[in-house]
Design an enzyme around this catalytic site. Structure first.
Site, PDB file in Angstrom:
ATOM      1  N   ASP A  12       0.733  -1.182   0.071  1.00 29.01           N
ATOM      2  CA  ASP A  12      -0.088  -0.010   0.095  1.00 29.01           C
ATOM      3  C   ASP A  12       0.914   1.108   0.006  1.00 29.01           C
ATOM      4  O   ASP A  12       2.037   1.136   0.602  1.00 29.01           O
ATOM      5  CB  ASP A  12      -0.764   0.077   1.358  1.00 29.01           C
ATOM      6  CG  ASP A  12      -1.857   1.294   1.599  1.00 29.01           C
ATOM      7  OD1 ASP A  12      -2.251   1.599   0.454  1.00 29.01           O
ATOM      8  OD2 ASP A  12      -1.838   1.545   2.762  1.00 29.01           O
ATOM      9  N   ASP A  14      -0.116   4.937   0.897  1.00 22.45           N
ATOM     10  CA  ASP A  14      -0.281   5.773   1.720  1.00 22.45           C
ATOM     11  C   ASP A  14      -0.550   5.112   3.286  1.00 22.45           C
ATOM     12  O   ASP A  14      -1.305   4.489   3.442  1.00 22.45           O
ATOM     13  CB  ASP A  14      -1.519   6.894   1.436  1.00 22.45           C
ATOM     14  CG  ASP A  14      -1.461   7.467   0.186  1.00 22.45           C
ATOM     15  OD1 ASP A  14      -0.515   7.683  -0.152  1.00 22.45           O
ATOM     16  OD2 ASP A  14      -2.427   7.549  -0.676  1.00 22.45           O
ATOM     17  N   ASN A  55      -5.304   2.647  -3.650  1.00 17.89           N
ATOM     18  CA  ASN A  55      -6.710   3.249  -3.992  1.00 17.89           C
ATOM     19  C   ASN A  55      -6.676   4.739  -4.025  1.00 17.89           C
ATOM     20  O   ASN A  55      -5.957   5.478  -3.086  1.00 17.89           O
ATOM     21  CB  ASN A  55      -7.712   2.800  -2.845  1.00 17.89           C
ATOM     22  CG  ASN A  55      -8.254   1.476  -3.037  1.00 17.89           C
ATOM     23  OD1 ASN A  55      -8.106   0.729  -4.129  1.00 17.89           O
ATOM     24  ND2 ASN A  55      -8.950   1.186  -1.914  1.00 17.89           N
ATOM     25  N   ALA A  57      -9.263   7.210  -4.679  1.00 16.89           N
ATOM     26  CA  ALA A  57     -10.577   7.685  -5.196  1.00 16.89           C
ATOM     27  C   ALA A  57     -10.619   9.238  -5.215  1.00 16.89           C
ATOM     28  O   ALA A  57     -11.493   9.779  -5.652  1.00 16.89           O
ATOM     29  CB  ALA A  57     -11.434   7.255  -3.808  1.00 16.89           C
TER      30      ALA A  57
HETATM   31 MG   LIG Z   1      -3.093   3.111   3.410  1.00 21.70          MG
END
Ligand SMILES: [Mg+2]
Ligand SMILES: [Zn+2]
Length: 186
Positions: A12, A14, A55, A57
């Site tokens: 991941d 962030d 992700n 978004a």
């Molecule tokens: Mg994260």
């Protein structure tokens, strides 16, 4: 070189690699988290592929553009390159079903915990999922790992609420701790 399949650490972005500043838009706001460079070097030295799955978004929600995202991701990869770390691939999901920006305001198959980003990497690099890992700081990362068959590390940084019924293989403080645990596994 070897005919066994590739091992990979899916990361991941962030909250794991860089500080989660919520909808990061400007490359100047990238803050590399302490210990992550050494951890990534360790993974590479031990033959793991490194693939970022994130992700984003903020695209669907109109908080930043595809160009903004490309600039941030480009800078991050440059930073890693400058210290000799080659990230093998980076996948992002720009979608959100409640977004306002077309064509990204859809329910997609790539937003974590959906598995499309992982599966794309698996196919492209011939990855052995049973020997690979997912590292994330949200429950959706752990559910993604379970949905994909990956072992999971949950980085407990208290940024997000954690449902205690979603149980990762390992709880860790940071990526450095992930590298210490993997050192004992391999
Ligand atoms: Mg994260
Ligand atoms: Zn998506």
């Amino acid at each position: 070189m070897k005919n066994e399949k590739n091992r990979c650490i899916f990361l991941d972005r962030d909250g794991v690699l860089i500080k989660d500043v919520s909808y990061l838009k400007n490359p100047d706001d990238i803050f590399i988290l302490p210990g992550t460079i050494d951890a990534l070097k360790y993974f590479k030295m031990n033959g793991f592929l490194l693939i970022i799955v994130t992700n984003q978004a903020g695209i669907a929600k109109g908080f930043f553009s595809m160009d903004d995202l490309a600039a941030v991701n480009g800078r991050l990869l440059e930073i890693y390159e400058s210290v000799g770390i080659a990230i093998d691939d980076l996948y992002f999901c720009p979608h959100h079903e409640n977004g306002s920006v077309e064509p990204y305001n859809i329910k997609c198959a790539c937003r974590k915990p959906n598995t499309e980003m992982i599966m794309n990497g698996v196919r492209k690099f011939g990855i052995d999922i049973s020997k690979s890992f997912m590292v994330g700081d949200k429950d959706s990362d752990i559910v993604l790992a379970k949905n994909s068959g990956l072992s999971s590390f949950y980085v407990r940084n208290a940024m997000y609420e954690h449902d205690e019924s979603i149980i990762p293989d390992f709880y860790v403080r940071d990526l450095k701790e992930v590298s210490r645990i993997i050192a004992n596994l391999i």
